[in-house]
Motif scaffolding. Structure first.
Motif, mmCIF file in Angstrom:
data_model
loop_
_atom_site.group_PDB
_atom_site.id
_atom_site.type_symbol
_atom_site.label_atom_id
_atom_site.label_comp_id
_atom_site.label_asym_id
_atom_site.label_seq_id
_atom_site.Cartn_x
_atom_site.Cartn_y
_atom_site.Cartn_z
ATOM 1 N N LEU A 3 -2.285 -11.523 8.807
ATOM 2 C CA LEU A 3 -3.065 -10.325 8.442
ATOM 3 C C LEU A 3 -3.028 -9.352 9.889
ATOM 4 N N ILE A 4 -2.357 -8.418 9.504
ATOM 5 C CA ILE A 4 -2.335 -7.451 10.709
ATOM 6 C C ILE A 4 -3.041 -6.358 11.009
ATOM 7 N N ASP A 5 -3.344 -5.512 10.028
ATOM 8 C CA ASP A 5 -4.221 -4.442 9.839
ATOM 9 C C ASP A 5 -5.158 -4.536 8.680
ATOM 10 N N ARG A 6 -6.565 -4.036 8.698
ATOM 11 C CA ARG A 6 -7.237 -4.174 7.481
ATOM 12 C C ARG A 6 -7.904 -2.674 7.331
ATOM 13 N N TYR A 7 -8.024 -2.262 6.096
ATOM 14 C CA TYR A 7 -8.257 -0.918 5.611
ATOM 15 C C TYR A 7 -9.563 -1.327 4.500
ATOM 16 N N THR A 8 -10.422 -0.438 4.444
ATOM 17 C CA THR A 8 -11.434 -0.424 3.362
ATOM 18 C C THR A 8 -11.066 0.751 2.403
ATOM 19 N N ALA A 9 -10.624 0.448 1.129
ATOM 20 C CA ALA A 9 -10.157 1.486 0.035
ATOM 21 C C ALA A 9 -11.262 1.676 -1.171
ATOM 22 N N SER A 32 7.180 -0.302 4.475
ATOM 23 C CA SER A 32 8.718 -0.377 4.171
ATOM 24 C C SER A 32 9.559 -1.196 4.897
ATOM 25 N N GLU A 33 8.880 -1.600 6.028
ATOM 26 C CA GLU A 33 9.603 -2.620 7.130
ATOM 27 C C GLU A 33 9.911 -3.933 6.359
ATOM 28 N N LYS A 34 10.909 -4.385 6.879
ATOM 29 C CA LYS A 34 11.162 -5.807 6.443
ATOM 30 C C LYS A 34 10.018 -6.699 6.812
ATOM 31 N N GLY A 35 9.744 -7.418 5.579
ATOM 32 C CA GLY A 35 8.551 -8.838 5.883
ATOM 33 C C GLY A 35 7.278 -8.237 5.678
ATOM 34 N N PHE A 36 6.905 -7.034 5.583
ATOM 35 C CA PHE A 36 5.383 -6.395 5.486
ATOM 36 C C PHE A 36 5.178 -6.110 3.983
ATOM 37 N N THR A 37 3.857 -6.471 3.687
ATOM 38 C CA THR A 37 3.404 -6.041 2.383
ATOM 39 C C THR A 37 1.901 -5.780 2.551
ATOM 40 N N ILE A 38 1.385 -5.316 1.603
ATOM 41 C CA ILE A 38 0.016 -4.857 1.510
ATOM 42 C C ILE A 38 -0.823 -5.485 0.307
ATOM 43 N N ILE A 39 -1.776 -6.526 0.965
ATOM 44 C CA ILE A 39 -2.542 -7.459 -0.404
ATOM 45 C C ILE A 39 -3.954 -7.011 -0.069
ATOM 46 N N PRO A 40 -4.592 -7.360 -1.367
ATOM 47 C CA PRO A 40 -6.069 -7.054 -1.113
ATOM 48 C C PRO A 40 -6.889 -8.503 -0.764
ATOM 49 N N LYS A 75 -15.381 -1.205 -3.539
ATOM 50 C CA LYS A 75 -14.551 -1.135 -2.346
ATOM 51 C C LYS A 75 -13.701 -2.319 -2.591
ATOM 52 N N LEU A 76 -12.520 -2.200 -1.849
ATOM 53 C CA LEU A 76 -11.432 -3.016 -1.875
ATOM 54 C C LEU A 76 -10.961 -2.944 -0.609
ATOM 55 N N GLU A 77 -11.145 -4.237 0.299
ATOM 56 C CA GLU A 77 -10.607 -4.480 1.678
ATOM 57 C C GLU A 77 -9.023 -4.981 1.419
ATOM 58 N N ILE A 78 -8.333 -3.985 1.905
ATOM 59 C CA ILE A 78 -6.692 -4.372 1.787
ATOM 60 C C ILE A 78 -6.418 -4.987 3.431
ATOM 61 N N ALA A 79 -5.103 -5.539 3.309
ATOM 62 C CA ALA A 79 -4.663 -5.696 4.878
ATOM 63 C C ALA A 79 -3.030 -5.474 4.632
ATOM 64 N N LEU A 80 -2.511 -5.025 5.684
ATOM 65 C CA LEU A 80 -1.074 -5.039 5.885
ATOM 66 C C LEU A 80 -0.928 -6.347 6.615
ATOM 67 N N ALA A 81 0.162 -7.090 5.835
ATOM 68 C CA ALA A 81 0.159 -8.423 5.850
ATOM 69 C C ALA A 81 1.911 -9.065 5.968
ATOM 70 N N LYS A 82 2.114 -9.851 6.919
ATOM 71 C CA LYS A 82 3.385 -10.445 7.132
ATOM 72 C C LYS A 82 3.360 -11.876 6.665
ATOM 73 N N GLY A 83 4.310 -12.329 5.760
ATOM 74 C CA GLY A 83 4.313 -13.583 5.235
ATOM 75 C C GLY A 83 4.522 -14.567 6.141
ATOM 76 N N LYS A 84 3.960 -15.766 6.026
ATOM 77 C CA LYS A 84 4.001 -16.889 6.817
ATOM 78 C C LYS A 84 5.211 -17.801 6.413
ATOM 79 N N HIS A 85 5.751 -18.684 7.498
ATOM 80 C CA HIS A 85 6.924 -19.430 6.987
ATOM 81 C C HIS A 85 6.060 -21.060 6.611
ATOM 82 N N PHE A 86 6.890 -21.817 6.113
ATOM 83 C CA PHE A 86 6.286 -23.120 6.004
ATOM 84 C C PHE A 86 5.921 -23.829 6.913
#
Length: 153
Positions: free
Chosen positions: A23-29, A101-109, A121-132
């Motif tokens: 979890l990189i950045d967190r936002y409250t929406a 839009s960068e490779k490997g990043f997504t936004i998840i609740p 309110k929904l707390e969301i995070a800019l996230a990067k997937g983990k490897h095994f």
């Protein structure tokens, strides 16, 4: 003397988020909801486990979030898995759109909650997937914390 109603803290979490992602950045929406949806959330009948956030045009939407139908909702009831618009400032939206839009990043609740004003309110995070191997490290760390707690008692 005023009647004080005891409020139960509603907090619906995505427990797999920190295991599956860094979890990189967190936002409250804020969330755009209908009347029966907020009533179901106040009853705790919602799930954000399989949901994610995506941009449609310049707006951020929560996709796949399940909010159960309200028991007393008659014909005015909502569709349980509809897409819901998230409310953020333009600055936050621009930053999230550029990063996601960068490779490997997504936004998840991460967490769905009711704030002190009674708004959902929904707390969301800019996230990067983990490897095994990152997931194995997370499990080892979790097990060592459990062991330390067990030995301290």
């Amino acid at each position: 003397m005023a009647n004080k109603v005891k409020q139960v803290r509603i907090s619906i979490k995505n427990k797999r988020a920190s295991f599956e992602y860094f979890l990189i950045d967190r936002y409250t929406a804020g969330i755009v909801l209908t009347g029966t949806e907020i009533k179901s959330i106040r009853e705790g009948k919602a799930s954000i486990m399989e949901s994610y956030c995506s941009f449609i045009g310049d707006e951020l939407w929560a996709i796949g979030m399940h909010i159960a139908e309200y028991a007393f909702g008659t014909y005015n009831n909502h569709v349980p898995k509809r897409d819901r618009k998230l409310l953020l400032t333009m600055k936050e939206l621009r930053k999230l759109k550029a990063k996601s839009s960068e490779k490997g990043f997504t936004i998840i609740p991460i967490e769905l909650f009711i704030n002190e004003k009674g708004l959902a309110k929904l707390e969301i995070a800019l996230a990067k997937g983990k490897h095994f191997y990152d997931k194995r490290d997370s499990l080892k760390e979790k097990d060592s914390k459990k062991e330390i707690l067990a030995n301290s008692y």
